[in-house]
Design a protein around this motif. Structure first.
Motif, PDB file in Angstrom:
ATOM      1  N   MET A   1     -41.171  17.754   2.930  1.00  0.00           N
ATOM      2  CA  MET A   1     -40.502  18.795   2.156  1.00  0.00           C
ATOM      3  C   MET A   1     -40.453  18.392   0.681  1.00  0.00           C
ATOM      4  SD  MET A   1     -36.507  20.106   2.373  1.00  0.00           S
ATOM      5  CE  MET A   1     -36.665  20.727   4.036  1.00  0.00           C
ATOM      6  N   PRO A   2     -40.903  19.270  -0.235  1.00  0.00           N
ATOM      7  CA  PRO A   2     -40.829  18.963  -1.670  1.00  0.00           C
ATOM      8  C   PRO A   2     -39.401  18.677  -2.103  1.00  0.00           C
ATOM      9  CG  PRO A   2     -42.227  20.881  -1.280  1.00  0.00           C
ATOM     10  CD  PRO A   2     -41.561  20.569   0.026  1.00  0.00           C
ATOM     11  N   LEU A   3     -39.237  17.730  -3.008  1.00  0.00           N
ATOM     12  CA  LEU A   3     -37.909  17.280  -3.416  1.00  0.00           C
ATOM     13  C   LEU A   3     -37.082  18.390  -4.056  1.00  0.00           C
ATOM     14  CD1 LEU A   3     -35.996  14.862  -3.661  1.00  0.00           C
ATOM     15  CD2 LEU A   3     -37.086  14.312  -5.855  1.00  0.00           C
ATOM     16  N   TRP A   4     -37.738  19.355  -4.728  1.00  0.00           N
ATOM     17  CA  TRP A   4     -36.995  20.392  -5.427  1.00  0.00           C
ATOM     18  C   TRP A   4     -36.213  21.291  -4.475  1.00  0.00           C
ATOM     19  CZ3 TRP A   4     -37.705  25.668  -4.794  1.00  0.00           C
ATOM     20  CH2 TRP A   4     -38.863  26.087  -4.129  1.00  0.00           C
ATOM     21  N   ILE A   5     -36.629  21.357  -3.213  1.00  0.00           N
ATOM     22  CA  ILE A   5     -35.969  22.255  -2.257  1.00  0.00           C
ATOM     23  C   ILE A   5     -34.545  21.782  -1.915  1.00  0.00           C
ATOM     24  CG2 ILE A   5     -36.040  23.166   0.103  1.00  0.00           C
ATOM     25  CD1 ILE A   5     -39.068  23.362  -0.163  1.00  0.00           C
ATOM     26  N   PRO A   6     -34.338  20.541  -1.427  1.00  0.00           N
ATOM     27  CA  PRO A   6     -32.961  20.113  -1.157  1.00  0.00           C
ATOM     28  C   PRO A   6     -32.106  20.034  -2.421  1.00  0.00           C
ATOM     29  CG  PRO A   6     -34.488  18.267  -0.910  1.00  0.00           C
ATOM     30  CD  PRO A   6     -35.318  19.501  -1.018  1.00  0.00           C
ATOM     31  N   ILE A   7     -32.739  19.711  -3.560  1.00  0.00           N
ATOM     32  CA  ILE A   7     -31.977  19.664  -4.816  1.00  0.00           C
ATOM     33  C   ILE A   7     -31.475  21.061  -5.173  1.00  0.00           C
ATOM     34  CG2 ILE A   7     -32.135  19.247  -7.299  1.00  0.00           C
ATOM     35  CD1 ILE A   7     -34.081  16.994  -6.716  1.00  0.00           C
ATOM     36  N   THR A   8     -32.316  22.072  -4.987  1.00  0.00           N
ATOM     37  CA  THR A   8     -31.926  23.449  -5.285  1.00  0.00           C
ATOM     38  C   THR A   8     -30.828  23.935  -4.353  1.00  0.00           C
ATOM     39  OG1 THR A   8     -34.140  23.979  -6.115  1.00  0.00           O
ATOM     40  CG2 THR A   8     -32.755  25.831  -5.460  1.00  0.00           C
ATOM     41  N   ILE A   9     -30.928  23.612  -3.082  1.00  0.00           N
ATOM     42  CA  ILE A   9     -29.894  24.017  -2.117  1.00  0.00           C
ATOM     43  C   ILE A   9     -28.556  23.377  -2.486  1.00  0.00           C
ATOM     44  CG2 ILE A   9     -29.156  23.860   0.292  1.00  0.00           C
ATOM     45  CD1 ILE A   9     -32.124  24.077   1.082  1.00  0.00           C
ATOM     46  N   THR A  10     -28.594  22.112  -2.878  1.00  0.00           N
ATOM     47  CA  THR A  10     -27.376  21.435  -3.333  1.00  0.00           C
ATOM     48  C   THR A  10     -26.810  22.118  -4.570  1.00  0.00           C
ATOM     49  OG1 THR A  10     -28.198  19.314  -2.490  1.00  0.00           O
ATOM     50  CG2 THR A  10     -26.396  19.236  -4.083  1.00  0.00           C
ATOM     51  N   ALA A  11     -27.699  22.475  -5.505  1.00  0.00           N
ATOM     52  CA  ALA A  11     -27.262  23.156  -6.720  1.00  0.00           C
ATOM     53  C   ALA A  11     -26.596  24.490  -6.395  1.00  0.00           C
ATOM     54  CB  ALA A  11     -28.458  23.385  -7.647  1.00  0.00           C
TER      55      ALA A  11
END
Length: 301
Positions: A1-11
């Protein structure tokens, strides 16, 4: 999974929490004060974050340039306007619907991203974004008295304010990505943190000057409510740090479209925190947003 996906969900989760806290804060001060709390009380935490990256993490902090300063200033001012309109919007309808109007942002961000940065997305991804936007439309017209038509809903005062808020959020996101990408040194975290510090610093300065000239009484009110305002600042800058990092890694259109998952968090807040009644059409809109997000993730991965 690309790192931007969990970071965006957290955001998105943190942004929903910040909006919930701001809504409660608005009961103690005006829209301007609640808006300032996000930036003014968030700035010290942004500074602490970049200091930690430098001293503890050993990150190489990039030097700024003219392109960066113009982009970050434009993004910062656009975000102030977007946040003010969103907080002001909370006074018209319930928490979930008020937030939903601003969620036309991903479609607008895709357009602004093309115009300002020349970034394109696939037709399937754009279709997923439109599906999410249609879900937002369902949420926005749900529960209106007298079975108001879609036309009436779209041309209501709330719709105008919400769409304007989404436009400014879209512009700010594109400008922040442009600012971060203009930095020639440092890793993703360092560039995102540098953008965050400059943005919140500019926003704090602009709002302090404005309130000092136009609304000094509100400054006193904010100072008296410093404890809850500090929490808004902490959560807000944490969300921004995640957004800026994700937008440094991936195109704004994808990040902000996935960020629509915030409405699912908003749905839960509306039902379980604020004890608000949710119409079936609102639930259908949420399901459509989820379908759009899943389609988007399929194209991104």
């Amino acid at each position: 999974m690309p790192l931007w996906i969990p970071i965006t969900i957290t955001a998105a989760f943190l942004q929903n929490l910040r909006s919930s806290l701001q809504r409660q804060l608005k009961g103690r001060m005006g829209s301007t004060g609640a808006t300032f709390a996000r930036f003014g009380f968030g700035f010290p935490f942004a500074v602490l974050y970049i200091v930690a990256l430098d001293i503890v993490g050993g990150a190489t902090l990039p030097g700024v340039n003219a392109t960066f300063l113009v982009a970050v200033a434009a993004g910062g001012i656009a975000q102030i306007l977007a946040t003010f309109l969103l907080v002001y919007l909370f006074g018209f309808r319930n928490f979930m619907v008020g937030t939903a109007y601003s969620k036309t942002e991903p479609v607008q961000a895709a357009i602004f991203g093309l115009i300002i940065l020349g970034e394109t997305i696939s037709w399937l991804a754009f279709g997923a974004i439109l599906a999410g936007a249609f879900g937002v439309g369902l949420i926005s017209i749900a529960g209106r008295k007298g079975g108001a038509s879609l036309r009436r809903a779209l041309f209501s005062r709330e719709a105008g304010i919400g769409i304007a808020s989404g436009a400014f959020f879209g512009i700010s996101a594109v400008c922040f990505r442009g600012a971060s990408l203009s930095l020639e040194e440092g890793g993703v975290l360092a560039r995102a943190a540098t953008t965050l510090v400059w943005a919140t610093g500019i926003q704090t300065a602009v709002m302090l000057v404005w309130m000092g000239l136009k609304d000094r009484a509100e400054l006193v009110t904010v100072a008296r409510a410093w404890r809850p305002a500090l929490l808004v600042g902490l959560v807000g800058v944490s969300a921004s740090a995640c957004w800026f990092t994700a937008m440094t890694l991936e195109k704004v259109a994808y990040v902000r479209a996935l960020g629509q998952i915030e409405l699912i968090f908003t749905f839960a807040s509306s039902v379980f925190w604020f004890r608000e009644k949710i119409a079936r059409l609102e639930l259908a809109g949420c399901l459509l947003i989820v379908a759009g997000i899943l389609t988007l993730l399929g194209t991104a991965t």
